[in-house]
Design an enzyme around this catalytic site. Sequence first.
Site, PDB file in Angstrom:
ATOM      1  CE  LYS A  39     -19.111   4.570  12.380  1.00  0.00           C
ATOM      2  NZ  LYS A  39     -19.297   5.449  11.370  1.00  0.00           N
TER       3      LYS A  39
ATOM      4  CE  LYS B  27      -4.391  -1.107   2.040  1.00  0.00           C
ATOM      5  NZ  LYS B  27      -5.341  -1.118   2.940  1.00  0.00           N
TER       6      LYS B  27
ATOM      7  CG  PHE C  96     -19.940  10.040  12.476  1.00  0.00           C
ATOM      8  CD1 PHE C  96     -20.827   8.979  13.035  1.00  0.00           C
ATOM      9  CD2 PHE C  96     -19.370  11.092  13.263  1.00  0.00           C
ATOM     10  CE1 PHE C  96     -20.762   8.824  14.394  1.00  0.00           C
ATOM     11  CE2 PHE C  96     -19.303  10.800  14.666  1.00  0.00           C
ATOM     12  CZ  PHE C  96     -20.069   9.763  15.037  1.00  0.00           C
ATOM     13  CG  LEU C  97     -15.193   8.331   6.212  1.00  0.00           C
ATOM     14  CD1 LEU C  97     -15.291   7.381   5.290  1.00  0.00           C
ATOM     15  CD2 LEU C  97     -13.852   9.298   6.131  1.00  0.00           C
TER      16      LEU C  97
ATOM     17  CB  CYS D 255     -19.419   0.353   8.748  1.00  0.00           C
ATOM     18  SG  CYS D 255     -17.761   1.216   8.562  1.00  0.00           S
TER      19      CYS D 255
HETATM   20  N1  LIG Z   1     -14.755   2.238   5.806  1.00  0.00           N
HETATM   21  C1  LIG Z   1     -15.735   3.076   6.501  1.00  0.00           C
HETATM   22  O1  LIG Z   1     -16.349   3.508   5.802  1.00  0.00           O
HETATM   23  C2  LIG Z   1     -15.632   3.569   7.756  1.00  0.00           C
HETATM   24  C3  LIG Z   1     -16.141   4.625   8.220  1.00  0.00           C
HETATM   25  C4  LIG Z   1     -16.079   5.068   9.659  1.00  0.00           C
HETATM   26  C5  LIG Z   1     -15.319   4.310  10.523  1.00  0.00           C
HETATM   27  N2  LIG Z   1     -14.865   3.199  10.049  1.00  0.00           N
HETATM   28  C6  LIG Z   1     -14.058   2.671  11.014  1.00  0.00           C
HETATM   29  O2  LIG Z   1     -12.606   2.863  10.761  1.00  0.00           O
HETATM   30  C7  LIG Z   1     -11.785   1.759  11.001  1.00  0.00           C
HETATM   31  C8  LIG Z   1     -10.900   1.680   9.800  1.00  0.00           C
HETATM   32  O3  LIG Z   1     -11.598   1.085   8.730  1.00  0.00           O
HETATM   33  P1  LIG Z   1     -11.112   1.219   7.350  1.00  0.00           P
HETATM   34  O4  LIG Z   1     -12.388   0.633   6.541  1.00  0.00           O
HETATM   35  O5  LIG Z   1     -10.437   2.422   7.119  1.00  0.00           O
HETATM   36  O6  LIG Z   1     -10.192  -0.236   7.395  1.00  0.00           O
HETATM   37  P2  LIG Z   1      -9.344  -0.748   6.388  1.00  0.00           P
HETATM   38  O7  LIG Z   1      -9.303  -2.179   6.415  1.00  0.00           O
HETATM   39  O8  LIG Z   1      -9.706  -0.118   5.059  1.00  0.00           O
HETATM   40  O9  LIG Z   1      -7.937  -0.049   6.700  1.00  0.00           O
HETATM   41  C9  LIG Z   1      -7.118  -0.333   8.033  1.00  0.00           C
HETATM   42  C10 LIG Z   1      -5.534  -0.383   7.635  1.00  0.00           C
HETATM   43  O10 LIG Z   1      -4.862  -0.483   8.793  1.00  0.00           O
HETATM   44  C11 LIG Z   1      -3.715  -1.066   8.582  1.00  0.00           C
HETATM   45  N3  LIG Z   1      -3.064  -1.555   9.820  1.00  0.00           N
HETATM   46  C12 LIG Z   1      -3.255  -2.742  10.449  1.00  0.00           C
HETATM   47  N4  LIG Z   1      -2.489  -2.723  11.548  1.00  0.00           N
HETATM   48  C13 LIG Z   1      -1.650  -1.685  11.604  1.00  0.00           C
HETATM   49  C14 LIG Z   1      -0.593  -1.259  12.524  1.00  0.00           C
HETATM   50  N5  LIG Z   1      -0.299  -1.906  13.543  1.00  0.00           N
HETATM   51  N6  LIG Z   1       0.047  -0.183  11.923  1.00  0.00           N
HETATM   52  C15 LIG Z   1      -0.271   0.752  11.012  1.00  0.00           C
HETATM   53  N7  LIG Z   1      -1.365   0.196  10.064  1.00  0.00           N
HETATM   54  C16 LIG Z   1      -1.913  -1.163  10.380  1.00  0.00           C
HETATM   55  C17 LIG Z   1      -4.033  -2.204   7.450  1.00  0.00           C
HETATM   56  O11 LIG Z   1      -2.936  -2.553   6.739  1.00  0.00           O
HETATM   57  C18 LIG Z   1      -5.104  -1.526   6.679  1.00  0.00           C
HETATM   58  O12 LIG Z   1      -4.523  -0.716   5.450  1.00  0.00           O
HETATM   59  C19 LIG Z   1     -12.534   0.704  11.548  1.00  0.00           C
HETATM   60  O13 LIG Z   1     -12.761   0.629  12.992  1.00  0.00           O
HETATM   61  C20 LIG Z   1     -14.060   1.071  10.885  1.00  0.00           C
HETATM   62  O14 LIG Z   1     -15.099   0.304  11.670  1.00  0.00           O
HETATM   63  C21 LIG Z   1     -14.897   2.556   8.845  1.00  0.00           C
END
Ligand SMILES: NC(=O)c1ccc[n+]([C@@H]2O[C@H](COP(=O)([O-])OP(=O)(O)OC[C@H]3O[C@@H](n4cnc5c(N)ncnc54)[C@H](O)[C@@H]3O)[C@@H](O)[C@H]2O)c1
Length: 459
Positions: free
Chosen positions: A218, A35, A163-164, A274
């Site tokens: 949330k 990535k 909340f995006l 989510c």
């Molecule tokens: N996707 C959404 O629309 C959304 C919206 C609001 C909240 N959330 C929340 O936000 C959080 C993240 O969601 P996401 O969809 O972005 O997840 P994602 O899986 O797309 O991204 C998570 C990233 O974290 C990295 N990662 C894991 N462990 C790590 C570490 N120790 N150090 C550095 N990087 C590390 C992974 O390689 C990955 O790239 C979740 O808790 C989710 O519920 C997501």
Amino acid sequence: MRITMVGTGYVGLVTGTCFSNIGNEVTCLDVDPAKIEKLNNGISPIYEPGLDELIDRNHKAGRLHFTTDKTQAYTNAEMIFICVGTPSDEMGHADLKYVLAAASDIGKAIENAPGATGGELEERRGKIIVVKSTVPVGTNEKVRQAIAAETNKPFYMASNPEFLKEGAAINDFNKPDRVVVGVNDEGTGGRMRKLYEPFVRNGHPIFVMDVPSAEMVKYAANAMLATKISFINEIANLCEAYGSNVDEVWRGMTSDARIGNKFLYPGLGYGGSCFPKDTLACVSMGIESETPTPLLKAVHDVNQQQRLNFYDKIVEFFGGEENLSGKKIAMWGLAFKPGTDDVREAPALTIANKLVDAGATVEAHDPVAHETTQIVLGDSIGYHDDLYATLGSADALVICTDWPEFKQPDFGKMRSLMGSPIVFDGRNLYNPQLLQDEGFTYFSVGRTPVNAEEANVAK
Ligand SMILES: NC(=O)c1ccc[n+]([C@@H]2O[C@H](COP(=O)([O-])OP(=O)(O)OC[C@H]3O[C@@H](n4cnc5c(N)ncnc54)[C@H](O)[C@@H]3O)[C@@H](O)[C@H]2O)c1
């Protein structure tokens, strides 16, 4: 401000880029070197409208950095946002292993960092560790303990749920309906307000509250949205059983201002990273605290059943699962919703898998989600860049995502390409009367099928 985003997924990458876009110095850290390499070569690892251009501009301006180097990322930051995934474990609990691993790394970095110099007094006192991942109530305290296990140096905690919405993430983050911040002390609340003030020039509020309440906001918001979807799907199923038209029911019902018309569309149910996991996490919190949550359990069950009900419609039409063997099914839409390449918990993947297991061939088109689907389904289905290319000799078309480009297709062209003009529309994209006039057999959700009997006779 110097900010580090931990995790460059849908949340960390978008929010980090937007923070840098207003002038902050942002480092995006990820444990996935592929990535980071892509990002350093100017390629976004995710599809999000408008994101590529914003990354490029801020990266070139020297405000946005991408790294796998934890020490570098953590040492210099004034604020560290934990944005790693919190997927469901096999029991439905939010799995905190990524969050706690990041916390432990942060603690080590704080311990080994030289004393901070310069900056404002609060900054010199300690970094703010912000939990942005969606986490069960009590997790911020666990994160604090995991950091404190590595260092005696001072640091501050904040909860800042995000909340995006994927597909509209940049606009949602830049112009939020509200910002929610949970803190244990006023100073941290003030620093968080200062960071977010440029995003709420529209007059929308920044709510600063206690940490357990911020953590719960949330889950409460996502559980409410999931409930709306399961509710309308259950009503749609009753409509089908009794010959009512869910469109008319929707109109009549949502004109009541107390109900409103937002987020109440019947279909294949919710997916994504989510709603499914957050609803399950609420149920788990209920079990853990011996506070029953039968409503949210039902919301989840209704949602899982909805996509299976839709598959059953296909099976029933073909007269049994065994008759799907050798059938060619076109599929439009793989992503869990339009505007994203995210296929986590996508209804399309469940349905495609079941069709393939039954011996059908699935030929799919999605505007952006082929790569992400291929990671999960491999080459068990075919992928086509053109939506009409899926239709050649197809025995039926199944629509799983309401991408705008599916809304007004060339019906004549579809008819001439398909083996049989049969459409199973899981997103209610078309007016049934129009499809009837166009000579299709048409199944949707909560509305009476059209031309179904004629097609059955012809089979
Ligand atoms: N996707 C959404 O629309 C959304 C919206 C609001 C909240 N959330 C929340 O936000 C959080 C993240 O969601 P996401 O969809 O972005 O997840 P994602 O899986 O797309 O991204 C998570 C990233 O974290 C990295 N990662 C894991 N462990 C790590 C570490 N120790 N150090 C550095 N990087 C590390 C992974 O390689 C990955 O790239 C979740 O808790 C989710 O519920 C997501």
